[in-house]
Write a protein that holds these residues in place. Structure first.
Motif, PDB file in Angstrom:
ATOM      1  N   SER A  81       0.908  -1.171  -0.025  1.00 35.57           N
ATOM      2  CA  SER A  81       0.008  -0.292  -0.142  1.00 35.57           C
ATOM      3  C   SER A  81       0.970   1.314   0.272  1.00 35.57           C
ATOM      4  CB  SER A  81      -0.764   0.102   1.315  1.00 35.57           C
ATOM      5  OG  SER A  81      -1.498  -1.284   1.464  1.00 35.57           O
ATOM      6  N   ARG A  82       0.645   2.275  -0.952  1.00 37.86           N
ATOM      7  CA  ARG A  82       1.576   3.258  -0.945  1.00 37.86           C
ATOM      8  C   ARG A  82       1.003   4.352   0.318  1.00 37.86           C
ATOM      9  NH1 ARG A  82       2.282   6.569  -6.092  1.00 37.86           N
ATOM     10  NH2 ARG A  82       0.135   6.914  -5.920  1.00 37.86           N
ATOM     11  N   PRO A  83       1.997   5.148   0.931  1.00 32.69           N
ATOM     12  CA  PRO A  83       2.094   5.955   2.015  1.00 32.69           C
ATOM     13  C   PRO A  83       1.000   6.729   1.420  1.00 32.69           C
ATOM     14  CG  PRO A  83       4.214   6.063   1.330  1.00 32.69           C
ATOM     15  CD  PRO A  83       3.531   5.062   0.314  1.00 32.69           C
ATOM     16  N   ASN A  84      -0.120   7.042   2.323  1.00 32.29           N
ATOM     17  CA  ASN A  84      -1.016   8.234   2.269  1.00 32.29           C
ATOM     18  C   ASN A  84      -1.931   7.955   1.252  1.00 32.29           C
ATOM     19  OD1 ASN A  84       0.399   9.386   4.532  1.00 32.29           O
ATOM     20  ND2 ASN A  84       1.656  10.259   3.125  1.00 32.29           N
ATOM     21  N   SER A  85      -2.208   6.863   0.692  1.00 32.73           N
ATOM     22  CA  SER A  85      -3.155   6.688  -0.401  1.00 32.73           C
ATOM     23  C   SER A  85      -4.487   5.757   0.015  1.00 32.73           C
ATOM     24  CB  SER A  85      -2.045   5.724  -1.283  1.00 32.73           C
ATOM     25  OG  SER A  85      -3.199   5.202  -2.277  1.00 32.73           O
ATOM     26  N   SER A  86      -5.291   6.017  -0.657  1.00 34.11           N
ATOM     27  CA  SER A  86      -6.582   5.392  -0.250  1.00 34.11           C
ATOM     28  C   SER A  86      -6.792   4.336  -1.460  1.00 34.11           C
ATOM     29  CB  SER A  86      -7.825   6.170  -0.217  1.00 34.11           C
ATOM     30  OG  SER A  86      -7.795   7.071  -1.164  1.00 34.11           O
ATOM     31  N   GLU A  87      -5.945   4.157  -2.216  1.00 36.90           N
ATOM     32  CA  GLU A  87      -6.095   3.086  -3.136  1.00 36.90           C
ATOM     33  C   GLU A  87      -5.927   1.896  -2.734  1.00 36.90           C
ATOM     34  OE1 GLU A  87      -2.930   3.875  -6.135  1.00 36.90           O
ATOM     35  OE2 GLU A  87      -3.452   5.814  -6.432  1.00 36.90           O
ATOM     36  N   LYS A  88      -6.686   0.882  -3.274  1.00 41.42           N
ATOM     37  CA  LYS A  88      -6.511  -0.616  -2.818  1.00 41.42           C
ATOM     38  C   LYS A  88      -5.251  -0.961  -3.032  1.00 41.42           C
ATOM     39  CE  LYS A  88      -9.168  -3.882  -4.522  1.00 41.42           C
ATOM     40  NZ  LYS A  88     -10.115  -4.624  -5.385  1.00 41.42           N
ATOM     41  N   PRO A  89      -4.558  -1.676  -2.036  1.00 41.06           N
ATOM     42  CA  PRO A  89      -3.266  -2.427  -2.040  1.00 41.06           C
ATOM     43  C   PRO A  89      -2.970  -3.203  -3.350  1.00 41.06           C
ATOM     44  CG  PRO A  89      -4.414  -3.253  -0.176  1.00 41.06           C
ATOM     45  CD  PRO A  89      -5.384  -2.317  -0.961  1.00 41.06           C
ATOM     46  N   MET A  90      -1.874  -3.255  -3.849  1.00 39.49           N
ATOM     47  CA  MET A  90      -1.270  -3.815  -4.848  1.00 39.49           C
ATOM     48  C   MET A  90      -0.897  -5.633  -4.091  1.00 39.49           C
ATOM     49  SD  MET A  90       1.622  -3.061  -7.602  1.00 39.49           S
ATOM     50  CE  MET A  90       2.951  -3.665  -6.548  1.00 39.49           C
ATOM     51  N   VAL A  91      -1.476  -6.368  -4.836  1.00 39.06           N
ATOM     52  CA  VAL A  91      -1.423  -7.898  -4.183  1.00 39.06           C
ATOM     53  C   VAL A  91      -0.492  -8.791  -5.110  1.00 39.06           C
ATOM     54  CG1 VAL A  91      -2.563  -9.884  -3.500  1.00 39.06           C
ATOM     55  CG2 VAL A  91      -3.454  -7.716  -3.070  1.00 39.06           C
ATOM     56  N   ILE A  92       0.587  -9.101  -4.505  1.00 41.73           N
ATOM     57  CA  ILE A  92       1.531  -9.894  -5.259  1.00 41.73           C
ATOM     58  C   ILE A  92       1.737 -11.393  -4.887  1.00 41.73           C
ATOM     59  CG2 ILE A  92       4.118 -10.041  -6.321  1.00 41.73           C
ATOM     60  CD1 ILE A  92       4.315  -7.148  -5.202  1.00 41.73           C
ATOM     61  N   ALA A  93       1.343 -12.436  -5.661  1.00 39.10           N
ATOM     62  CA  ALA A  93       1.693 -13.681  -5.201  1.00 39.10           C
ATOM     63  C   ALA A  93       2.664 -14.461  -6.077  1.00 39.10           C
ATOM     64  CB  ALA A  93       0.364 -14.457  -5.711  1.00 39.10           C
ATOM     65  N   GLU A  94       3.104 -15.491  -5.812  1.00 40.47           N
ATOM     66  CA  GLU A  94       4.450 -16.188  -6.137  1.00 40.47           C
ATOM     67  C   GLU A  94       5.544 -15.658  -5.418  1.00 40.47           C
ATOM     68  OE1 GLU A  94       4.946 -18.786  -7.994  1.00 40.47           O
ATOM     69  OE2 GLU A  94       2.859 -19.145  -8.476  1.00 40.47           O
ATOM     70  N   SER A  95       6.163 -16.435  -4.838  1.00 39.25           N
ATOM     71  CA  SER A  95       7.364 -16.271  -4.142  1.00 39.25           C
ATOM     72  C   SER A  95       8.600 -15.763  -4.964  1.00 39.25           C
ATOM     73  CB  SER A  95       7.946 -17.283  -2.916  1.00 39.25           C
ATOM     74  OG  SER A  95       8.281 -18.445  -3.808  1.00 39.25           O
ATOM     75  N   GLY A  96       8.680 -16.077  -6.270  1.00 36.80           N
ATOM     76  CA  GLY A  96       9.720 -15.617  -7.016  1.00 36.80           C
ATOM     77  C   GLY A  96       9.421 -13.968  -7.529  1.00 36.80           C
ATOM     78  N   ALA A  97       8.130 -13.924  -7.765  1.00 41.05           N
ATOM     79  CA  ALA A  97       7.578 -12.384  -8.065  1.00 41.05           C
ATOM     80  C   ALA A  97       7.735 -11.637  -6.836  1.00 41.05           C
ATOM     81  CB  ALA A  97       6.499 -12.647  -8.752  1.00 41.05           C
ATOM     82  N   ILE A  98       7.449 -11.909  -5.723  1.00 38.29           N
ATOM     83  CA  ILE A  98       7.622 -11.105  -4.517  1.00 38.29           C
ATOM     84  C   ILE A  98       9.014 -10.727  -4.415  1.00 38.29           C
ATOM     85  CG2 ILE A  98       7.353 -11.031  -1.979  1.00 38.29           C
ATOM     86  CD1 ILE A  98       4.957 -13.036  -2.325  1.00 38.29           C
ATOM     87  N   VAL A  99       9.847 -11.879  -4.513  1.00 37.08           N
ATOM     88  CA  VAL A  99      11.516 -11.564  -4.245  1.00 37.08           C
ATOM     89  C   VAL A  99      11.888 -10.580  -5.133  1.00 37.08           C
ATOM     90  CG1 VAL A  99      13.797 -12.387  -4.339  1.00 37.08           C
ATOM     91  CG2 VAL A  99      11.954 -13.746  -3.222  1.00 37.08           C
ATOM     92  N   GLU A 100      11.521 -10.638  -6.680  1.00 39.32           N
ATOM     93  CA  GLU A 100      11.924  -9.732  -7.573  1.00 39.32           C
ATOM     94  C   GLU A 100      11.429  -8.496  -7.289  1.00 39.32           C
ATOM     95  OE1 GLU A 100      11.656 -12.059 -11.194  1.00 39.32           O
ATOM     96  OE2 GLU A 100      12.437 -10.310 -12.222  1.00 39.32           O
ATOM     97  N   TYR A 101      10.069  -8.475  -6.996  1.00 39.47           N
ATOM     98  CA  TYR A 101       9.630  -6.958  -6.715  1.00 39.47           C
ATOM     99  C   TYR A 101      10.419  -6.229  -5.664  1.00 39.47           C
ATOM    100  CZ  TYR A 101       6.398  -3.471  -5.655  1.00 39.47           C
ATOM    101  OH  TYR A 101       5.590  -2.091  -5.811  1.00 39.47           O
ATOM    102  N   LEU A 102      10.576  -6.874  -4.461  1.00 40.92           N
ATOM    103  CA  LEU A 102      11.201  -6.235  -3.165  1.00 40.92           C
ATOM    104  C   LEU A 102      12.638  -6.117  -3.771  1.00 40.92           C
ATOM    105  CD1 LEU A 102      10.113  -8.375  -0.342  1.00 40.92           C
ATOM    106  CD2 LEU A 102       9.441  -5.978  -0.920  1.00 40.92           C
ATOM    107  N   LEU A 103      13.426  -7.002  -4.588  1.00 39.16           N
ATOM    108  CA  LEU A 103      14.796  -6.371  -5.073  1.00 39.16           C
ATOM    109  C   LEU A 103      14.785  -5.339  -5.816  1.00 39.16           C
ATOM    110  CD1 LEU A 103      16.339 -10.023  -4.973  1.00 39.16           C
ATOM    111  CD2 LEU A 103      16.666  -8.357  -3.298  1.00 39.16           C
ATOM    112  N   ASP A 104      13.963  -5.331  -6.800  1.00 39.52           N
ATOM    113  CA  ASP A 104      13.816  -4.227  -7.679  1.00 39.52           C
ATOM    114  C   ASP A 104      13.794  -2.862  -6.909  1.00 39.52           C
ATOM    115  OD1 ASP A 104      13.770  -5.833  -9.916  1.00 39.52           O
ATOM    116  OD2 ASP A 104      11.739  -5.493 -10.450  1.00 39.52           O
ATOM    117  N   HIS A 105      12.952  -2.911  -6.040  1.00 40.44           N
ATOM    118  CA  HIS A 105      12.745  -1.524  -5.379  1.00 40.44           C
ATOM    119  C   HIS A 105      13.801  -1.247  -4.216  1.00 40.44           C
ATOM    120  CE1 HIS A 105       9.452  -0.192  -7.524  1.00 40.44           C
ATOM    121  NE2 HIS A 105       8.874  -1.497  -7.426  1.00 40.44           N
TER     122      HIS A 105
END
Ligand code: GSH
Length: 163
Positions: A81-105
């Motif tokens: 969830s982006r800080p100070n945002s009322s948008e729905k949180p982005m949901v990421i499944a698949e451990s590899g995709a989660i790892v890649e997302y966290l490492l990208d950022h």
């Protein structure tokens, strides 16, 4: 295991800007599961996160509530969830995709340099270190995990037979 944010007092202005730009991360964690890969990475990256804990059903499947988070109904799932945002949180499944997302950022201290200096973006010139990093990222789930699952099932069967 909610966030381990640094103390607020006397934090330099720059640090507080960085802290404010970190999204709220929530990990949907199932006991005895791959979700622990993500806890490990979040801790390694020193990121604040909220941990929601799910127990397995007696048949060892994930509880049905996990389907409300992501249609796959498995764990891990990470919501962002982006800080100070009322948008729905982005949901990421698949451990590899989660790892890649966290490492990208947030993974600059862990991910090797992708291209030699001055050759950014050119295919075929990626560094050996980065290629190895990308290979093992996918190898762990794509090739190693199926073998581990087979080994686990065989072990369970032979244990059951010996009872
Ligand atoms: N390829 C997926 C596999 C997800 C998965 O199968 N998770 C297991 C735990 S390791 C699970 O949720 N099992 C419970 C179920 O299938 O109901 C990933 O890497 O995230």
């Amino acid at each position: 295991m909610a966030s381990s944010a640094p103390p607020d007092t006397a934090a330099p202005a720059q640090e507080s800007i960085i802290k404010d730009s970190i999204p709220k991360l929530t990990l949907y964690w199932l006991e005895s599961s791959r979700a622990h890969r993500i806890v490990w990475l979040l801790e390694e990256l020193e990121l604040p996160y909220e941990l929601l804990i799910y127990s397995r059903r007696p048949n060892l499947f994930a509880p049905k509530e996990l389907k409300e988070i992501h249609p796959l109904g498995k764990s891990p799932v990470l919501s962002v969830s982006r800080p100070n945002s009322s948008e729905k949180p982005m949901v990421i499944a698949e451990s590899g995709a989660i790892v890649e997302y966290l490492l990208d950022h947030f993974g600059s201290k862990l991910v090797p340099q992708r291209y030699p200096d001055g050759a950014e973006g050119q295919p075929g010139i990626e560094t050996e270190e980065w290629m190895r990093y990308r290979y093992y990222l996918h190898y762990s789930e794509g090739s190693l995990m199926p073998l581990l699952i087979v080994a686990l099932l065989l072990l369970r069967t032979s244990l059951l037979e010996s009872i």
